[in-house]
Design a protein around this motif. Structure first.
Motif, short mmCIF file in Angstrom:
data_model
loop_
_atom_site.label_atom_id
_atom_site.label_comp_id
_atom_site.label_asym_id
_atom_site.label_seq_id
_atom_site.Cartn_x
_atom_site.Cartn_y
_atom_site.Cartn_z
N GLY A 1 168.28 -10.13 12.05
CA GLY A 1 168.37 -11.53 11.66
C GLY A 1 167.39 -12.45 12.34
O GLY A 1 167.47 -13.67 12.18
N TYR B 1 157.28 -19.85 10.03
CA TYR B 1 156.13 -19.53 9.20
C TYR B 1 154.86 -20.17 9.76
O TYR B 1 154.82 -21.35 10.06
N ARG C 1 152.04 -14.52 10.05
CA ARG C 1 152.16 -13.77 8.81
C ARG C 1 151.02 -12.77 8.70
O ARG C 1 151.20 -11.63 8.27
N TYR D 1 163.52 -6.46 14.86
CA TYR D 1 163.81 -7.88 15.11
C TYR D 1 164.25 -8.57 13.82
O TYR D 1 165.21 -9.33 13.81
N PHE D 2 163.55 -8.28 12.73
CA PHE D 2 163.90 -8.91 11.46
C PHE D 2 165.19 -8.33 10.88
O PHE D 2 165.93 -9.03 10.19
N THR E 1 158.97 -5.21 15.47
CA THR E 1 159.08 -6.38 14.60
C THR E 1 160.05 -6.11 13.46
O THR E 1 160.81 -7.01 13.08
N ARG F 1 164.03 -14.51 13.01
CA ARG F 1 163.06 -15.17 12.14
C ARG F 1 161.96 -15.78 12.98
O ARG F 1 162.22 -16.40 14.00
#
Length: 100
Positions: A39, A44, A49, A35-36, A32, A41
């Motif tokens: 870039g 939400y 979260r 992955y972030f 994870t 996303r």
């Protein structure tokens, strides 16, 4: 004596399962994070979260120990790999000691 041997084996199997689950959590956190970093996303939502916060809260205290001593080599952070290897080596020693 048979009951003691069965109990020791059960405890050893439980410790091995904990090691496996913790390793999977660390690997999921690494993926994870990667992955972030490129870039990606995730839209939400509360559950995503919560999952990401759980992965960070469980993995980061253990990984931060290794990040203090092992600097990143450019974009590569080798500390999770060394942390997982050390976790399994020490865990295997502990499991063997429990089994007797």
């Amino acid at each position: 004596m048979l009951i003691l041997a069965t109990t020791r084996e059960s405890v050893a199997n439980f410790v091995e399962a904990l090691l496996l689950v913790y390793t999977i959590i660390i690997i999921a956190y690494i993926f994870t994070s990667m992955y972030f970093n490129v870039g990606g996303r995730i839209p939400y939502s509360r559950w995503s979260r919560s999952v990401l916060d759980f992965l960070r809260d469980v993995s980061e205290p253990y990984l931060s120990i290794f990040r203090r001593f092992i600097p990143p080599f450019g974009p590569l952070d080798l500390s999770p790999m060394i942390a997982i290897i050390l976790l399994w080596v020490v865990g295997d020693i502990v499991v063997q000691l429990i089994r007797g």
